[in-house]
Design a protein around this motif. Structure first.
Motif: not given
Length: 67
Positions: A46, A8, A54, A49, A61, A57-58, A5
């Motif tokens: 969610k 990103e 991104a 994301k 992440l 996937t969650i 995270l």
């Protein structure tokens, strides 16, 4: 905590203020969540994301394992 995270967020250049505003929380609350002292909710995950657009996937992440 949350190395993927954090990476990103850095790649996308999104600020903590922008994330906190999108979630309707304070930067202090966001900091606690990023440190793992408080949990992200599914709707928050969610929203993050989506905000980051991104391509992972969650689960990926929000993975807490380094490396």
């Amino acid at each position: 905590m949350y190395p993927n995270l954090r990476a990103e967020i850095a790649r996308k250049g999104v600020t903590a203020t922008a994330i906190a505003d999108a979630l309707g929380i304070t930067k202090g609350t966001l900091s606690l969540k990023m440190q793992g002292k408080s949990a992200f909710t599914v709707p928050e995950a969610k929203a993050i994301k989506k905000l980051l657009d991104a391509d992972v996937t969650i689960d990926e992440l929000f993975d807490t394992v380094e490396g």
